[in-house]
Design a protein around this motif. Sequence first.
Motif, PDB file in Angstrom:
ATOM      1  N   GLN A   1      35.206  23.656  27.830  1.00 20.27           N
ATOM      2  CA  GLN A   1      35.328  23.354  26.362  1.00 20.27           C
ATOM      3  C   GLN A   1      36.399  24.020  25.941  1.00 20.27           C
ATOM      4  O   GLN A   1      36.624  25.320  25.948  1.00 20.27           O
ATOM      5  CB  GLN A   1      33.909  23.752  25.685  1.00 20.27           C
ATOM      6  CG  GLN A   1      33.791  23.195  24.364  1.00 20.27           C
ATOM      7  CD  GLN A   1      32.289  23.507  23.811  1.00 20.27           C
ATOM      8  OE1 GLN A   1      31.987  24.576  24.196  1.00 20.27           O
ATOM      9  NE2 GLN A   1      32.018  22.534  23.098  1.00 20.27           N
ATOM     10  N   VAL A   2      37.107  23.331  24.857  1.00 24.56           N
ATOM     11  CA  VAL A   2      37.969  24.110  24.025  1.00 24.56           C
ATOM     12  C   VAL A   2      37.659  23.759  22.638  1.00 24.56           C
ATOM     13  O   VAL A   2      36.721  23.000  22.500  1.00 24.56           O
ATOM     14  CB  VAL A   2      39.590  23.265  24.184  1.00 24.56           C
ATOM     15  CG1 VAL A   2      40.091  23.481  25.484  1.00 24.56           C
ATOM     16  CG2 VAL A   2      39.403  21.548  23.636  1.00 24.56           C
ATOM     17  N   PRO A   3      38.019  24.592  21.638  1.00 27.25           N
ATOM     18  CA  PRO A   3      37.284  24.920  20.263  1.00 27.25           C
ATOM     19  C   PRO A   3      37.603  23.450  19.620  1.00 27.25           C
ATOM     20  O   PRO A   3      38.715  22.671  19.733  1.00 27.25           O
ATOM     21  CB  PRO A   3      38.175  25.810  19.609  1.00 27.25           C
ATOM     22  CG  PRO A   3      38.752  26.716  20.767  1.00 27.25           C
ATOM     23  CD  PRO A   3      38.906  25.677  22.096  1.00 27.25           C
ATOM     24  N   GLY A   4      36.480  22.848  19.133  1.00 34.42           N
ATOM     25  CA  GLY A   4      36.566  21.554  18.460  1.00 34.42           C
ATOM     26  C   GLY A   4      36.165  20.385  19.427  1.00 34.42           C
ATOM     27  O   GLY A   4      36.093  19.260  18.918  1.00 34.42           O
ATOM     28  N   LYS A   5      35.863  20.625  20.596  1.00 31.70           N
ATOM     29  CA  LYS A   5      35.565  19.654  21.362  1.00 31.70           C
ATOM     30  C   LYS A   5      34.443  19.596  22.268  1.00 31.70           C
ATOM     31  O   LYS A   5      33.872  20.919  22.433  1.00 31.70           O
ATOM     32  CB  LYS A   5      36.939  19.199  22.343  1.00 31.70           C
ATOM     33  CG  LYS A   5      38.258  18.888  21.570  1.00 31.70           C
ATOM     34  CD  LYS A   5      39.239  18.429  22.932  1.00 31.70           C
ATOM     35  CE  LYS A   5      40.483  17.951  22.138  1.00 31.70           C
ATOM     36  NZ  LYS A   5      41.387  17.422  23.249  1.00 31.70           N
ATOM     37  N   GLU A   6      33.832  18.646  22.739  1.00 32.13           N
ATOM     38  CA  GLU A   6      32.886  18.710  23.401  1.00 32.13           C
ATOM     39  C   GLU A   6      33.001  19.144  24.944  1.00 32.13           C
ATOM     40  O   GLU A   6      34.134  19.407  25.536  1.00 32.13           O
ATOM     41  CB  GLU A   6      32.019  17.253  23.534  1.00 32.13           C
ATOM     42  CG  GLU A   6      31.532  16.801  22.294  1.00 32.13           C
ATOM     43  CD  GLU A   6      30.733  15.214  22.548  1.00 32.13           C
ATOM     44  OE1 GLU A   6      30.307  14.968  21.446  1.00 32.13           O
ATOM     45  OE2 GLU A   6      30.990  14.983  23.616  1.00 32.13           O
ATOM     46  N   HIS A   7      31.837  19.647  25.633  1.00 35.52           N
ATOM     47  CA  HIS A   7      32.042  20.098  26.963  1.00 35.52           C
ATOM     48  C   HIS A   7      32.621  18.967  27.807  1.00 35.52           C
ATOM     49  O   HIS A   7      32.277  17.751  27.678  1.00 35.52           O
ATOM     50  CB  HIS A   7      30.717  20.331  27.252  1.00 35.52           C
ATOM     51  CG  HIS A   7      30.210  21.737  27.084  1.00 35.52           C
ATOM     52  ND1 HIS A   7      29.386  21.822  25.903  1.00 35.52           N
ATOM     53  CD2 HIS A   7      30.390  22.892  27.590  1.00 35.52           C
ATOM     54  CE1 HIS A   7      29.082  23.072  25.722  1.00 35.52           C
ATOM     55  NE2 HIS A   7      29.559  23.766  26.675  1.00 35.52           N
TER      56      HIS A   7
END
Length: 122
Positions: free
Chosen positions: A37-43
């Motif tokens: 996961q990256v910030p602001g996105k879903e797994h």
Amino acid sequence: QLVESGGGAVQPGGSLRLSCAASGLSDNSHCMGWFRQVPGKEHEAVCAIDTDGSTWYADSVNGRFTISQDNSKNTLFLQMNVLRPEDTAMYYCAAVQTRFRWPPLGEADFAYWGQGTQVTVS
């Protein structure tokens, strides 16, 4: 309880090996997976390994990452080679005793999650 380790910073083209130590699960027969996961996105599902050893990989990592497990030590591994900047993310391991679909691509497919380990490629 799932506890990841092995994350860190690496240059593009480098390698890392993540580990996930499992404890407290009712038995060793669990479908296991790695997400990131990256910030602001879903797994994002990265790969998974089923109880019979079958594996699945996302297209973005196929051929570069390898999922494996040591059942005797209740440990899941993710060998990551030829790392790219776009692989930068928090990596989580996950487990479920009875999977409902294959491949298990979503957060809802897993019952147990680790706290994550950061991988930075730059």
